[in-house]
Design a protein around this motif. Sequence first.
Motif, PDB file in Angstrom:
ATOM      1  N   HIS A  65       0.823  -1.215   0.000  1.00 19.48           N
ATOM      2  CA  HIS A  65       0.000   0.000   0.000  1.00 19.48           C
ATOM      3  C   HIS A  65       0.860   1.269   0.000  1.00 19.48           C
ATOM      4  N   LYS A  66       1.973   1.227  -0.759  1.00 20.47           N
ATOM      5  CA  LYS A  66       2.852   2.390  -0.828  1.00 20.47           C
ATOM      6  C   LYS A  66       2.367   3.437  -1.834  1.00 20.47           C
ATOM      7  N   GLN A  67       1.473   3.028  -2.748  1.00 24.74           N
ATOM      8  CA  GLN A  67       0.921   3.956  -3.753  1.00 24.74           C
ATOM      9  C   GLN A  67       2.043   4.754  -4.424  1.00 24.74           C
ATOM     10  N   PRO A  68       2.963   4.058  -5.103  1.00 19.31           N
ATOM     11  CA  PRO A  68       4.196   4.703  -5.584  1.00 19.31           C
ATOM     12  C   PRO A  68       4.042   5.431  -6.912  1.00 19.31           C
ATOM     13  N   TRP A  69       3.097   6.364  -6.954  1.00 18.51           N
ATOM     14  CA  TRP A  69       2.858   7.107  -8.194  1.00 18.51           C
ATOM     15  C   TRP A  69       2.633   8.577  -7.906  1.00 18.51           C
ATOM     16  N   THR A  70       3.018   9.390  -8.877  1.00 15.87           N
ATOM     17  CA  THR A  70       2.687  10.815  -8.886  1.00 15.87           C
ATOM     18  C   THR A  70       2.093  11.126 -10.259  1.00 15.87           C
ATOM     19  N   TYR A  71       0.946  11.785 -10.280  1.00 15.97           N
ATOM     20  CA  TYR A  71       0.292  12.177 -11.528  1.00 15.97           C
ATOM     21  C   TYR A  71       0.482  13.674 -11.738  1.00 15.97           C
ATOM     22  N   CYS A  72       1.198  14.037 -12.787  1.00 16.31           N
ATOM     23  CA  CYS A  72       1.413  15.444 -13.121  1.00 16.31           C
ATOM     24  C   CYS A  72       0.454  15.839 -14.240  1.00 16.31           C
ATOM     25  N   VAL A  73      -0.321  16.885 -14.008  1.00 20.04           N
ATOM     26  CA  VAL A  73      -1.314  17.358 -14.972  1.00 20.04           C
ATOM     27  C   VAL A  73      -0.783  18.628 -15.620  1.00 20.04           C
ATOM     28  N   VAL A  74      -0.620  18.594 -16.930  1.00 16.15           N
ATOM     29  CA  VAL A  74      -0.058  19.736 -17.661  1.00 16.15           C
ATOM     30  C   VAL A  74      -1.105  20.292 -18.620  1.00 16.15           C
ATOM     31  N   THR A  75      -1.495  21.534 -18.395  1.00 19.07           N
ATOM     32  CA  THR A  75      -2.394  22.232 -19.310  1.00 19.07           C
ATOM     33  C   THR A  75      -1.766  23.521 -19.828  1.00 19.07           C
ATOM     34  N   ASP A  76      -0.646  23.944 -19.261  1.00 18.47           N
ATOM     35  CA  ASP A  76       0.029  25.173 -19.659  1.00 18.47           C
ATOM     36  C   ASP A  76       0.593  25.034 -21.077  1.00 18.47           C
ATOM     37  N   PRO A  77       0.200  25.907 -22.006  1.00 24.46           N
ATOM     38  CA  PRO A  77       0.643  25.774 -23.404  1.00 24.46           C
ATOM     39  C   PRO A  77       2.161  25.789 -23.564  1.00 24.46           C
ATOM     40  N   TYR A 133      11.432   5.155  -4.706  1.00 25.37           N
ATOM     41  CA  TYR A 133      11.611   5.105  -3.253  1.00 25.37           C
ATOM     42  C   TYR A 133      11.057   6.401  -2.684  1.00 25.37           C
ATOM     43  N   GLU A 134      10.940   6.459  -1.353  1.00 26.98           N
ATOM     44  CA  GLU A 134      10.494   7.668  -0.693  1.00 26.98           C
ATOM     45  C   GLU A 134      11.654   8.273   0.091  1.00 26.98           C
ATOM     46  N   LYS A 140      16.569  10.207   4.440  1.00 21.61           N
ATOM     47  CA  LYS A 140      16.759   8.756   4.424  1.00 21.61           C
ATOM     48  C   LYS A 140      15.784   8.099   3.454  1.00 21.61           C
ATOM     49  N   LYS A 141      16.293   7.127   2.683  1.00 19.86           N
ATOM     50  CA  LYS A 141      15.465   6.453   1.695  1.00 19.86           C
ATOM     51  C   LYS A 141      14.605   5.371   2.348  1.00 19.86           C
ATOM     52  N   ARG A 142      13.355   5.264   1.894  1.00 21.28           N
ATOM     53  CA  ARG A 142      12.455   4.188   2.294  1.00 21.28           C
ATOM     54  C   ARG A 142      11.971   3.480   1.036  1.00 21.28           C
ATOM     55  N   ASN A 143      12.067   2.166   1.045  1.00 16.60           N
ATOM     56  CA  ASN A 143      11.757   1.386  -0.146  1.00 16.60           C
ATOM     57  C   ASN A 143      10.273   1.422  -0.491  1.00 16.60           C
ATOM     58  N   PRO A 187      11.390  15.403  -8.372  1.00 15.13           N
ATOM     59  CA  PRO A 187      12.475  15.026  -7.457  1.00 15.13           C
ATOM     60  C   PRO A 187      13.198  13.762  -7.898  1.00 15.13           C
ATOM     61  N   GLU A 188      14.330  13.493  -7.261  1.00 16.40           N
ATOM     62  CA  GLU A 188      15.217  12.409  -7.690  1.00 16.40           C
ATOM     63  C   GLU A 188      14.615  11.022  -7.517  1.00 16.40           C
ATOM     64  N   ASN A 189      13.593  10.898  -6.668  1.00 15.44           N
ATOM     65  CA  ASN A 189      13.015   9.573  -6.431  1.00 15.44           C
ATOM     66  C   ASN A 189      11.916   9.224  -7.424  1.00 15.44           C
ATOM     67  N   GLU A 190      11.638  10.106  -8.378  1.00 13.81           N
ATOM     68  CA  GLU A 190      10.594   9.851  -9.369  1.00 13.81           C
ATOM     69  C   GLU A 190      11.198   9.623 -10.755  1.00 13.81           C
ATOM     70  N   ARG A 191      10.573   8.712 -11.502  1.00 11.34           N
ATOM     71  CA  ARG A 191      10.991   8.419 -12.868  1.00 11.34           C
ATOM     72  C   ARG A 191       9.759   8.456 -13.775  1.00 11.34           C
ATOM     73  N   PRO A 192       9.854   9.055 -14.961  1.00  8.85           N
ATOM     74  CA  PRO A 192       8.694   9.084 -15.862  1.00  8.85           C
ATOM     75  C   PRO A 192       8.303   7.684 -16.307  1.00  8.85           C
ATOM     76  N   TYR A 193       7.006   7.417 -16.307  1.00  7.82           N
ATOM     77  CA  TYR A 193       6.474   6.081 -16.618  1.00  7.82           C
ATOM     78  C   TYR A 193       5.617   6.101 -17.885  1.00  7.82           C
ATOM     79  N   LEU A 194       4.670   7.035 -17.962  1.00  8.05           N
ATOM     80  CA  LEU A 194       3.815   7.158 -19.139  1.00  8.05           C
ATOM     81  C   LEU A 194       3.437   8.616 -19.345  1.00  8.05           C
ATOM     82  N   LEU A 195       3.309   8.994 -20.599  1.00  6.83           N
ATOM     83  CA  LEU A 195       2.829  10.313 -20.996  1.00  6.83           C
ATOM     84  C   LEU A 195       1.505  10.100 -21.735  1.00  6.83           C
TER      85      LEU A 195
END
Length: 222
Positions: A65-77, A133-134, A140-143, A187-195
């Motif tokens: 239940h780590k929910q390891p996702w961030t959703y970035c919403v881009v509407t700025d032209p 990771y978090e 400190k890193k948390r897996n 941030p450094e703990n995030e990697r792009p997954y899908l656009l």
Amino acid sequence: MTTDNTFIPYTPQQFSEEEMQSRVAAFRAYMDQRRSIREFSDKPIPDAIIRDIIMAASTAPSGAHKQPWTYCVVTDPEIKKQIRKAAEEEEYESYHNRMSDQWLKDLEPLGTDWHKPFLEVAPCLIIIFKRVYELDQDGKKRNNYYVNESVGLSAGMLLTAIHQAGLVSLTHTPSPMNFLQKILDRPENERPYLLIPVGYPSAGVTVPDLTRKQEDEVIVYY
């Protein structure tokens, strides 16, 4: 087994077999209408709809239940313009130097190339980042666990929610996608997954005349 977590009662929905069959058959038929679209209208989407689409996707199961996702919403032209420019540079390189002849041949029926105007035309780009990771407040890193699997489940639910809203989308994966981390200053703990461009289809849009695999091609019973 002991646990410090609080458990609460769960009340499942229950249907008769006849209603189960009716509901799932209707849902199957509805989802069979979902298609990837590359020609969008620039008609804006209300923020509340995008919010609920993403929060529906965020109900997906995840490792521990780590929910390891961030959703970035881009509407700025301007940001969409930057993303298109960087994506097309990577796509040009892929189509001309990275993809095998067989890969390019397999793409021919879809009519795709390195030009990606939909990245500017679509009113909304949703970029999914996986959190590998978090970081605690002290750095400190948390897996996180089963990150790719968890984010993949959430992404699938996102596409379902987009379709449920009557909108269309495209899973776009320019490779590599590191430019998204830079443009969006993630941030450094995030990697792009899908656009994923999201919007309304343009007037008169067409899609390839494709067929999906049949039951005996995707199901094995034991």
